[in-house]
Design a protein around this motif. Structure first.
Motif, PDB file in Angstrom:
ATOM      1  N   TRP A 293       6.061 -13.159  -2.289  1.00  0.00           N
ATOM      2  CA  TRP A 293       5.882 -13.119  -0.829  1.00  0.00           C
ATOM      3  C   TRP A 293       6.765 -14.169  -0.183  1.00  0.00           C
TER       4      TRP A 293
ATOM      5  N   GLU B 169       4.452  -0.650  -1.205  1.00  0.00           N
ATOM      6  CA  GLU B 169       4.639  -2.097  -1.326  1.00  0.00           C
ATOM      7  C   GLU B 169       5.750  -2.602  -0.395  1.00  0.00           C
TER       8      GLU B 169
ATOM      9  N   GLY C 194      -5.574  -3.458  -4.669  1.00  0.00           N
ATOM     10  CA  GLY C 194      -5.914  -4.471  -3.666  1.00  0.00           C
ATOM     11  C   GLY C 194      -5.671  -5.875  -4.181  1.00  0.00           C
ATOM     12  N   GLY C 195      -6.328  -6.833  -3.527  1.00  0.00           N
ATOM     13  CA  GLY C 195      -6.085  -8.239  -3.794  1.00  0.00           C
ATOM     14  C   GLY C 195      -6.406  -8.684  -5.214  1.00  0.00           C
TER      15      GLY C 195
ATOM     16  N   LEU D  21      -0.332   0.468   8.053  1.00  0.00           N
ATOM     17  CA  LEU D  21      -0.149   1.099   6.749  1.00  0.00           C
ATOM     18  C   LEU D  21      -1.479   0.988   6.034  1.00  0.00           C
TER      19      LEU D  21
ATOM     20  N   VAL E  29      -2.063  -3.977   7.343  1.00  0.00           N
ATOM     21  CA  VAL E  29      -1.881  -3.286   6.056  1.00  0.00           C
ATOM     22  C   VAL E  29      -3.226  -3.393   5.351  1.00  0.00           C
TER      23      VAL E  29
ATOM     24  N   GLY F 180      -0.998   5.856   3.059  1.00  0.00           N
ATOM     25  CA  GLY F 180      -0.483   5.808   1.693  1.00  0.00           C
ATOM     26  C   GLY F 180      -0.400   4.377   1.222  1.00  0.00           C
ATOM     27  N   PHE F 181       0.146   4.206   0.037  1.00  0.00           N
ATOM     28  CA  PHE F 181       0.311   2.856  -0.520  1.00  0.00           C
ATOM     29  C   PHE F 181       1.798   2.625  -0.702  1.00  0.00           C
TER      30      PHE F 181
ATOM     31  N   ARG G  61      -6.739  -1.428   3.049  1.00  0.00           N
ATOM     32  CA  ARG G  61      -7.612  -0.335   2.637  1.00  0.00           C
ATOM     33  C   ARG G  61      -8.383   0.071   3.885  1.00  0.00           C
TER      34      ARG G  61
ATOM     35  N   GLN H  55     -15.480  -2.337   5.544  1.00  0.00           N
ATOM     36  CA  GLN H  55     -15.356  -3.790   5.390  1.00  0.00           C
ATOM     37  C   GLN H  55     -14.243  -4.373   6.260  1.00  0.00           C
TER      38      GLN H  55
HETATM   39  P1  ADP Z   1      -8.598  -6.140  -0.517  1.00  0.00           P
HETATM   40  O1  ADP Z   1      -8.430  -6.686  -1.896  1.00  0.00           O
HETATM   41  O2  ADP Z   1      -9.995  -6.222   0.000  1.00  0.00           O
HETATM   42  O3  ADP Z   1      -8.040  -4.758  -0.372  1.00  0.00           O
HETATM   43  P2  ADP Z   1      -6.765  -8.272   0.289  1.00  0.00           P
HETATM   44  O4  ADP Z   1      -6.274  -8.697   1.624  1.00  0.00           O
HETATM   45  O5  ADP Z   1      -7.382  -9.323  -0.564  1.00  0.00           O
HETATM   46  O6  ADP Z   1      -7.758  -7.041   0.504  1.00  0.00           O
HETATM   47  O7  ADP Z   1      -5.553  -7.685  -0.545  1.00  0.00           O
HETATM   48  C1  ADP Z   1      -4.963  -6.483  -0.228  1.00  0.00           C
HETATM   49  C2  ADP Z   1      -3.651  -6.374  -0.994  1.00  0.00           C
HETATM   50  O8  ADP Z   1      -3.332  -4.992  -1.102  1.00  0.00           O
HETATM   51  C3  ADP Z   1      -2.497  -7.017  -0.284  1.00  0.00           C
HETATM   52  O9  ADP Z   1      -1.510  -7.406  -1.204  1.00  0.00           O
HETATM   53  C4  ADP Z   1      -1.999  -5.866   0.589  1.00  0.00           C
HETATM   54  O10 ADP Z   1      -0.669  -6.035   0.991  1.00  0.00           O
HETATM   55  C5  ADP Z   1      -2.164  -4.702  -0.355  1.00  0.00           C
HETATM   56  N1  ADP Z   1      -2.336  -3.408   0.295  1.00  0.00           N
HETATM   57  C6  ADP Z   1      -3.464  -2.900   0.847  1.00  0.00           C
HETATM   58  N2  ADP Z   1      -3.248  -1.656   1.315  1.00  0.00           N
HETATM   59  C7  ADP Z   1      -1.950  -1.375   1.052  1.00  0.00           C
HETATM   60  C8  ADP Z   1      -1.108  -0.232   1.287  1.00  0.00           C
HETATM   61  N3  ADP Z   1      -1.578   0.848   1.888  1.00  0.00           N
HETATM   62  N4  ADP Z   1       0.164  -0.292   0.870  1.00  0.00           N
HETATM   63  C9  ADP Z   1       0.645  -1.403   0.266  1.00  0.00           C
HETATM   64  N5  ADP Z   1      -0.084  -2.502   0.019  1.00  0.00           N
HETATM   65  C10 ADP Z   1      -1.372  -2.486   0.396  1.00  0.00           C
END
Ligand code: ADP
Length: 482
Positions: A258, A362, A17-18, A332, A303, A359-360, A305, A309
């Motif tokens: 980005w 990028e 995540g972030g 996603l 996109v 899934g995850f 989690r 939340q």
């Molecule tokens: P958090 O840290 O609470 O998950 P943020 O918005 O701060 O939320 O950051 C999420 C990061 O994770 C971003 O870079 C987002 O693109 C990435 N992300 C979340 N879920 C996925 C996913 N399934 N596939 C690719 N990137 C994801």
């Protein structure tokens, strides 16, 4: 300055995540600004193969974990001048399929894994010949580091550097059974009400809040919110007592990653002045997701989690209502199996309007940001949130709930018609979100106004060059006070 950062995830080496994005980008920005930064992070599975330039450091760690000793090795990488990444190699703890869990089940020894990792960080802070001026730890996984350093100070470390703890999400505190405290080898007094103890349990984040010299969180509004009962997750009183050392700093964006031009994940480059490429990315995305390729249909995306939340429940409710307008939606994400199933079910019922990928991925996350017209982020709470900021740069108008960093980073029409770049709503209900989506659709029908929003969005600057100065101010304050 010489800053030692520590985090359980760092982009591009590991990410859920972030947190990973922020730590990776902050360290890069510090080095870029002429400072020296190092990051300590675990060596997860596959990293040595993926980064063959990694070098073995001639240094063995052998640290107490309760009554036994645990060994680890160290690897390092220098991705750019002024920045070194140290990887803690402890295969028993970190050579696994997941970072924190597998198949949605947390590893049972997470307390042990990250207590050990925290000990490695405190050890490196003390013995690295490089001698950091400040140690900056991130989230509960390294929350015990300041406490471990305080104890080392008592045991003879003459002048340990000051510490800063950043809270990326107060909802995750690293709370474990009380007997896990024995693994810290800290004296019993650290397990008190003013320390790591929380309703009889060990709370790693609380330990960080108690013993760090400075505390930051990832947006100014969230810094205020976490001192209230509504958002304080049981620690609001504890944080209120430490308000003097708490600062909110909005995360920056790594615009090197980005970017809408020369982005390896995107089919077409574009900019505010040359928006045609965005239209092409929209068609490519619709095709990739198996939706009808329709340039005129408003396309919404998320996109995320899939956790409570993120406002999943109200998003599902609002979509049920708003899909009757003909809009398309792509998602996603991964997380709670219940939420995954609910989205998959929505896609099955609306196959020409909704497409879901679990899934995850990028690359796909960039293509969703670039290809959509609107980005939905109806979070229940949001410490900072990065995707709304990525959306802005990608000219994808964010529709957000006005909480935490979402409120700090998006400008609504009611706040400023001139600077408006997104749509905000306040109430945490599906009805309020549906109303915000209706506003988005009205905006979409007004090309002149839509262009105005897009231009505003794409020109907002959340670059780290500015943000890094805010962190340096905090660091200098801590060093000065020490
Ligand atoms: P958090 O840290 O609470 O998950 P943020 O918005 O701060 O939320 O950051 C999420 C990061 O994770 C971003 O870079 C987002 O693109 C990435 N992300 C979340 N879920 C996925 C996913 N399934 N596939 C690719 N990137 C994801």
């Amino acid at each position: 300055m010489k800053i030692l950062l520590a985090s359980s995830e760092v982009h591009p080496y590991s990410k859920t995540g972030g947190l990973a994005d922020m730590v990776g980008a902050l360290a890069k920005a510090l080095a870029h600004a002429g400072h020296e930064a190092a990051i300590v992070t675990p060596l997860y599975r596959g990293l040595r193969e993926k980064f063959p330039d990694m070098r073995h450091v001639d240094w063995y760690l052998n640290l107490p974990m309760g009554s036994r000793m645990v060994e680890a090795q160290l690897w390092s990488l220098e991705p750019q001048p002024g920045l070194t990444i140290y990887f803690v190699d402890q295969p028993g703890y970190f050579d696994r399929a997941g970072i924190y869990h597998e198949a949605n089940i947390s590893y049972l020894d997470n307390a042990e894994r990250f207590i050990f990792f925290s000990k490695c960080v405190a050890h490196l802070a003390r013995y690295l010949p490089w001698r950091p001026d400040l140690v900056h730890v991130h989230d509960w996984q390294v929350g015990l580091v300041p406490a471990l350093m305080v104890q080392q100070h008592r045991e003879g470390w003459i002048k340990p550097p000051p510490t800063c703890l950043t809270i990326h999400n107060l909802a995750y505190q690293g709370v474990f059974a009380p007997d896990t405290f024995n693994l810290t080898n800290l004296p019993e007094e650290f397990f008190g009400i003013e320390g790591a103890e929380f309703y009889g349990q060990l709370n790693c984040l609380k330990a960080g809040i108690a013993f760090a010299d400075r505390i930051t969180t990832v947006s100014p509004r969230y810094a205020r919110e976490i001192t209230t009962e509504e958002f304080g997750c049981g620690l609001d009183g504890f944080l209120r007592n430490r308000q003097g050392k708490l600062t909110g700093i909005l995360n920056g964006v790594d615009y090197g990653d980005w970017t809408t031009t020369k982005n390896r994940f995107l089919k077409a480059s574009y900019s505010a002045a040359r928006i045609r490429g965005k239209e092409r990315n929209k068609l490519v995305l619709q095709h990739e997701m198996g939706l009808p390729m329709s340039p005129k249909t408003p396309l919404f995306g998320t996109v995320s989690r899939l956790a409570e939340q993120k406002g999943v429940d109200i998003q599902l409710g609002a979509l049920e209502e708003m899909l009757s307008t003909g809009l398309q939606f792509v998602l996603l994400g991964s997380g709670s199996p219940l939420f995954e199933r609910a989205y998959l079910d929505l896609a099955r019922r609306y196959p020409t309007q909704v497409a879901v990928r679990i899934g995850f991925n990028e690359g796909l996350s960039h293509r969703i940001e670039a290809g959509c017209d609107f980005y939905l982020m109806p979070s229940h709470f949001e410490p900072c949130g990065l995707n709304q900021m990525y959306s802005l740069r990608y000219g994808t108008i964010p529709v957000v709930r006005a909480v935490g960093g979402l409120d700090d980073s998006v400008v609504d029409y009611t706040a400023s018609a001139e600077l408006a770049d997104g749509i905000k709503f306040r109430e945490y209900t599906a009805v309020a979100l549906a109303k915000a989506i209706r506003k988005a659709l009205a905006l979409y029908e007004n090309p002149t106004l839509f262009r105005h929003y897009r231009r505003n969005a794409m020109s907002v600057d959340f670059s780290w060059e500015r943000t890094v100065e805010d962190y340096l101010r905090v660091y200098r304050g801590a060093v000065g006070a020490a």
